[in-house]
Design an enzyme around this catalytic site. Structure first.
Site, PDB file in Angstrom:
ATOM      1  N   HIS A 109       0.014  -2.538   8.949  1.00 11.38           N
ATOM      2  CA  HIS A 109      -1.302  -3.298   9.565  1.00 11.38           C
ATOM      3  C   HIS A 109      -0.989  -4.014  11.010  1.00 11.38           C
ATOM      4  O   HIS A 109      -1.373  -3.751  11.774  1.00 11.38           O
ATOM      5  CB  HIS A 109      -2.084  -3.959   8.560  1.00 11.38           C
ATOM      6  CG  HIS A 109      -3.270  -4.279   9.100  1.00 11.38           C
ATOM      7  ND1 HIS A 109      -3.522  -5.392  10.056  1.00 11.38           N
ATOM      8  CD2 HIS A 109      -4.656  -3.866   8.897  1.00 11.38           C
ATOM      9  CE1 HIS A 109      -5.101  -5.833  10.304  1.00 11.38           C
ATOM     10  NE2 HIS A 109      -5.698  -4.803   9.763  1.00 11.38           N
ATOM     11  N   HIS A 175      -6.738   1.951   7.869  1.00  8.74           N
ATOM     12  CA  HIS A 175      -5.786   2.105   8.658  1.00  8.74           C
ATOM     13  C   HIS A 175      -4.993   3.376   8.747  1.00  8.74           C
ATOM     14  O   HIS A 175      -4.635   4.069   9.650  1.00  8.74           O
ATOM     15  CB  HIS A 175      -5.055   1.035   8.972  1.00  8.74           C
ATOM     16  CG  HIS A 175      -5.583  -0.338   9.667  1.00  8.74           C
ATOM     17  ND1 HIS A 175      -5.715  -0.147  10.957  1.00  8.74           N
ATOM     18  CD2 HIS A 175      -5.750  -1.263   9.418  1.00  8.74           C
ATOM     19  CE1 HIS A 175      -6.210  -1.200  11.365  1.00  8.74           C
ATOM     20  NE2 HIS A 175      -6.640  -1.952  10.469  1.00  8.74           N
TER      21      HIS A 175
END
Length: 228
Positions: A109, A175
């Site tokens: 991330h 993501h």
């Protein structure tokens, strides 16, 4: 799906109302980042309502002061991640993938928190274990060497022709599905394909690996041993 999951404050309130005296909190976070800090603040706000409270370590343990400072948790996680990547790819080992011209790119991330150094430390750990065809990148935060353009340059410089993208996240969520494996032109998959690579995306979070699950259980056991 109609499933109700407590927020952290709700779970803590329920623990108080249920008369819990000794509390252990096990983060499912990757590192000591911003979300871990928020968890710690929420626990601190109610810890006087328990006899004792311990917050266990997140998956990758202590952050460390610089990119060379790694630990047993990072080593164990790196070995588990790479072993799983090779197995799912149908290879006998990570070396066999390298010989086939395949690089493994783990996408995290990222964070602007000081814990962002954890990603660089994981890169150091991969190198120390001899995983020369394994690369670590991040989507957000303070990426520097872990930004996609830099990761792509490193893969190109090493001469690999195939890329397997995997999330460096406990859960393969938004993501992983969009920034990593999406069809948009700026996704990691699209960028590598646009550069001529054969790309495979594996949407498997670290939390799905048995070794990783056992590491988290061990962190809880370690915290229990310190409770009192």
């Amino acid at each position: 799906d109609g499933e109700k999951i407590d927020t952290v404050p709700e779970a803590l309130e329920r623990a108080v109302n249920n008369g819990v005296k000794n509390l252990i909190v096990q983060p499912t976070h990757l590192m000591h980042g911003a979300e871990y800090d928020e968890l710690a603040e929420a626990v601190a706000a109610v810890e006087d309502q328990f006899e004792s409270v311990k917050i266990a370590e997140p998956l990758l343990g202590a952050v460390g002061a610089d990119i060379s400072e790694i630990n047993a948790d990072k080593e164990a996680a790196a070995k588990a991640m790479v072993a799983e990547a090779a197995k799912v790819a149908g290879a006998d080992s990570i070396d066999a993938l390298a010989e086939d011209g395949t690089a493994i790119v783990f996408m995290g991330h990222g964070t602007s928190h000081e814990a962002s150094i954890t990603y660089d430390q994981m890169s150091t750990q991969m190198a120390e274990l001899g995983y020369d065809n394994v690369f670590v990148g991040t989507v957000e935060g303070n990426p520097a060497a872990t930004a996609l353009p830099e990761v792509k340059k490193a893969v190109e410089a090493a001469g690999y022709t195939k890329v397997i993208l995997r999330p460096l996240m406990v859960v393969a969520g938004d993501h992983a599905n969009n920034d990593m494996a999406g069809d948009e032109e700026d996704s990691w998959k699209s960028v590598f394909e646009g550069a001529g690579y054969e790309v495979e995306c594996v949407l498997e979070g670290l939390g799905q690996l048995n070794v990783i699950q056992q590491m988290i259980v061990q962190h809880t056991a370690d915290a229990m041993a310190k409770l009192g």
